[in-house]
Write a protein that holds these residues in place. Structure first.
Motif, mmCIF file in Angstrom:
data_model
loop_
_atom_site.group_PDB
_atom_site.id
_atom_site.type_symbol
_atom_site.label_atom_id
_atom_site.label_comp_id
_atom_site.label_asym_id
_atom_site.label_seq_id
_atom_site.Cartn_x
_atom_site.Cartn_y
_atom_site.Cartn_z
ATOM 1 N N LYS A 116 18.106 9.430 -16.934
ATOM 2 C CA LYS A 116 17.357 8.219 -17.310
ATOM 3 C C LYS A 116 17.296 7.201 -16.175
ATOM 4 C CE LYS A 116 16.063 6.974 -20.940
ATOM 5 N NZ LYS A 116 14.698 6.957 -21.514
ATOM 6 N N TYR A 117 18.289 7.227 -15.303
ATOM 7 C CA TYR A 117 18.322 6.261 -14.201
ATOM 8 C C TYR A 117 17.089 6.380 -13.305
ATOM 9 C CZ TYR A 117 19.789 10.114 -11.128
ATOM 10 O OH TYR A 117 19.847 11.291 -10.422
ATOM 11 N N LYS A 118 16.471 7.565 -13.265
ATOM 12 C CA LYS A 118 15.303 7.788 -12.416
ATOM 13 C C LYS A 118 14.072 7.016 -12.903
ATOM 14 C CE LYS A 118 16.877 12.460 -11.258
ATOM 15 N NZ LYS A 118 16.555 13.906 -11.294
ATOM 16 N N GLU A 119 14.128 6.539 -14.143
ATOM 17 C CA GLU A 119 12.991 5.817 -14.707
ATOM 18 C C GLU A 119 12.991 4.338 -14.330
ATOM 19 O OE1 GLU A 119 12.989 6.393 -18.918
ATOM 20 O OE2 GLU A 119 13.282 8.586 -18.761
ATOM 21 N N TYR A 120 14.074 3.882 -13.665
ATOM 22 C CA TYR A 120 14.234 2.450 -13.396
ATOM 23 C C TYR A 120 14.491 2.182 -11.919
ATOM 24 C CZ TYR A 120 14.809 2.427 -18.446
ATOM 25 O OH TYR A 120 14.599 2.592 -19.789
ATOM 26 N N ASP A 121 14.167 0.954 -11.515
ATOM 27 C CA ASP A 121 14.466 0.507 -10.151
ATOM 28 C C ASP A 121 15.902 0.028 -10.037
ATOM 29 O OD1 ASP A 121 11.820 0.952 -9.181
ATOM 30 O OD2 ASP A 121 11.194 -0.873 -10.216
ATOM 31 N N CYS A 122 16.457 -0.485 -11.133
ATOM 32 C CA CYS A 122 17.872 -0.865 -11.146
ATOM 33 C C CYS A 122 18.435 -0.733 -12.561
ATOM 34 C CB CYS A 122 18.092 -2.281 -10.606
ATOM 35 S SG CYS A 122 17.054 -3.545 -11.334
ATOM 36 N N CYS A 123 19.624 -0.167 -12.638
ATOM 37 C CA CYS A 123 20.368 -0.039 -13.889
ATOM 38 C C CYS A 123 21.616 -0.905 -13.737
ATOM 39 C CB CYS A 123 20.757 1.411 -14.156
ATOM 40 S SG CYS A 123 19.365 2.559 -14.202
ATOM 41 N N LEU A 124 21.687 -1.963 -14.513
ATOM 42 C CA LEU A 124 22.727 -2.966 -14.326
ATOM 43 C C LEU A 124 23.777 -2.890 -15.430
ATOM 44 C CD1 LEU A 124 20.386 -5.950 -13.360
ATOM 45 C CD2 LEU A 124 21.421 -4.234 -11.865
ATOM 46 N N GLY A 125 25.020 -2.730 -15.035
ATOM 47 C CA GLY A 125 26.102 -2.704 -16.005
ATOM 48 C C GLY A 125 26.197 -4.023 -16.750
ATOM 49 N N ALA A 126 26.309 -3.935 -18.069
ATOM 50 C CA ALA A 126 26.332 -5.145 -18.898
ATOM 51 C C ALA A 126 27.614 -5.185 -19.724
ATOM 52 C CB ALA A 126 25.107 -5.188 -19.817
ATOM 53 N N ARG A 127 28.332 -6.296 -19.590
ATOM 54 C CA ARG A 127 29.589 -6.481 -20.318
ATOM 55 C C ARG A 127 29.382 -7.131 -21.670
ATOM 56 N NH1 ARG A 127 31.745 -10.103 -15.508
ATOM 57 N NH2 ARG A 127 29.511 -10.595 -15.639
ATOM 58 N N PHE A 128 28.170 -7.639 -21.931
ATOM 59 C CA PHE A 128 27.969 -8.500 -23.091
ATOM 60 C C PHE A 128 26.805 -8.016 -23.958
ATOM 61 C CE2 PHE A 128 29.540 -10.933 -19.465
ATOM 62 C CZ PHE A 128 30.771 -11.348 -19.964
ATOM 63 N N MET A 129 26.755 -6.712 -24.188
ATOM 64 C CA MET A 129 25.727 -6.190 -25.075
ATOM 65 C C MET A 129 26.356 -5.169 -26.018
ATOM 66 S SD MET A 129 23.565 -3.623 -22.500
ATOM 67 C CE MET A 129 22.418 -3.118 -23.792
ATOM 68 N N LYS A 130 25.638 -4.772 -27.022
ATOM 69 C CA LYS A 130 26.148 -3.818 -28.001
ATOM 70 C C LYS A 130 26.562 -2.527 -27.301
ATOM 71 C CE LYS A 130 24.971 -1.570 -32.367
ATOM 72 N NZ LYS A 130 23.920 -1.353 -33.403
ATOM 73 N N GLY A 131 27.774 -2.080 -27.581
ATOM 74 C CA GLY A 131 28.299 -0.869 -26.967
ATOM 75 C C GLY A 131 29.224 -1.129 -25.800
ATOM 76 N N SER A 132 29.257 -2.367 -25.307
ATOM 77 C CA SER A 132 30.165 -2.706 -24.206
ATOM 78 C C SER A 132 31.574 -2.941 -24.759
ATOM 79 C CB SER A 132 29.678 -3.952 -23.460
ATOM 80 O OG SER A 132 29.673 -5.078 -24.312
ATOM 81 N N ARG A 133 32.567 -2.853 -23.855
ATOM 82 C CA ARG A 133 33.967 -3.029 -24.253
ATOM 83 C C ARG A 133 34.640 -3.989 -23.272
ATOM 84 N NH1 ARG A 133 32.309 1.836 -24.201
ATOM 85 N NH2 ARG A 133 33.265 2.382 -22.201
ATOM 86 N N LEU A 134 35.191 -5.077 -23.819
ATOM 87 C CA LEU A 134 35.830 -6.098 -22.991
ATOM 88 C C LEU A 134 37.331 -6.150 -23.251
ATOM 89 C CD1 LEU A 134 33.327 -9.104 -23.256
ATOM 90 C CD2 LEU A 134 33.822 -7.746 -21.229
ATOM 91 N N ILE A 135 38.089 -6.247 -22.174
ATOM 92 C CA ILE A 135 39.546 -6.364 -22.278
ATOM 93 C C ILE A 135 39.980 -7.587 -21.483
ATOM 94 C CG2 ILE A 135 41.765 -5.255 -21.803
ATOM 95 C CD1 ILE A 135 40.248 -2.548 -21.870
ATOM 96 N N GLY A 136 40.636 -8.534 -22.131
ATOM 97 C CA GLY A 136 41.217 -9.671 -21.423
ATOM 98 C C GLY A 136 40.293 -10.853 -21.234
#
Length: 266
Positions: A116-136
């Motif tokens: 799927k990454y080939k369909e985009y110019d940039c794939c940006l990691g997101a800490r604050f969306m559904k499916g993300s996991r935050l520790i601390g």
């Protein structure tokens, strides 16, 4: 034909963490990596030697280089060193993985497996969306990020889920104009890259990741950072062409140079 993917690890005083970050390059992710570079931004600790000793013990199967910036360029400057390296060496994609061991490159494996990454110019990691996991993370910082993500979304007319995590993937073709060279060499570099992606109408997607925050930033620093982000948005709103295309650096550097310190034996 396999895509050439470069992993770029910016490092500044990450002696304890860099060994764990290099451990992340083992396992399933190895089949997608063509080369990795650690860009040491003139660390004052023993991080460079720790990285070299770790690389010597690894059976990576791909080149891993340790580069040292000619001077302290800042985080943005280290990105410029790596982006230029990716362009000059004909890579197709570059993955940014910060050397402080807060993010996990393994989170990108499904993205790479599916292609799927080939369909985009940039794939940006997101800490604050559904499916993300935050520790601390404190609740104050989480809700503060939600607020700024919303503000950015309203200004750029796109859904923004993170203003700059330490795990991102860029298509090198979109970097070849080197528009990024005029952006600040500071922590604000990632924020400008998001605004630039919107301005240049690049295909951008946010992707949920896991993130550990072990050293909370002081409230004073957060306040200063927040004020700077508001100024950035205001200038973009006033005249986005003039703002995005101007040289924003306080110190003008003609060339962002790095010396090769070590490369592993394949």
């Amino acid at each position: 034909m396999k895509e050439k993917i470069l992993v770029f690890i910016p490092m500044y005083n990450c002696e304890k963490q860099i060994v764990r970050v290099l451990d992340q390059l083992n396992g399933e992710i190895k089949k997608y990596i063509s080369e990795a570079i650690i860009v040491n931004n003139r660390s004052t600790d023993n991080g460079e030697q720790a990285a070299i000793e770790k690389i010597k013990k690894m059976n990576a199967g791909f080149p891993i280089k340790v580069l040292k910036n000619r001077e302290n360029y800042g985080l943005g400057g280290s990105h410029k060193v790596a982006f230029n390296y990716a362009i000059e060496n004909n890579f197709d994609y570059i993955i940014v993985l910060h050397g402080d061991d807060q993010g996990s490159i393994g989170d990108f494996i499904p993205l790479l497996q599916s292609g799927k990454y080939k369909e985009y110019d940039c794939c940006l990691g997101a800490r604050f969306m559904k499916g993300s996991r935050l520790i601390g993370y404190s609740k104050l910082r989480i809700w503060g990020n939600y607020g700024f993500n919303l503000l950015f979304s309203l200004v750029v007319h796109k859904s923004v889920k993170d203003l700059g995590s330490g795990l991102n993937l860029y298509k090198v073709k979109t970097l070849k104009s080197k528009y990024y060279m005029q952006y600040p060499d500071t922590l604000y570099f990632n924020d400008l890259m998001i605004l630039a992606s919107c301005y240049y109408k690049q295909k951008m997607v946010f992707y949920p990741i896991s993130w550990r925050e072990e050293d909370q930033v002081s409230n004073n620093k957060l306040l200063n950072f927040s004020c700077s982000l508001l100024k950035m948005l205001w200038k973009y709103m006033k005249n986005k062409k003039n703002y995005i295309e101007q040289d924003m650096r306080t110190k003008k550097i003609d060339e962002y140079l790095a010396e090769e310190i070590y490369i592993n034996q394949i």
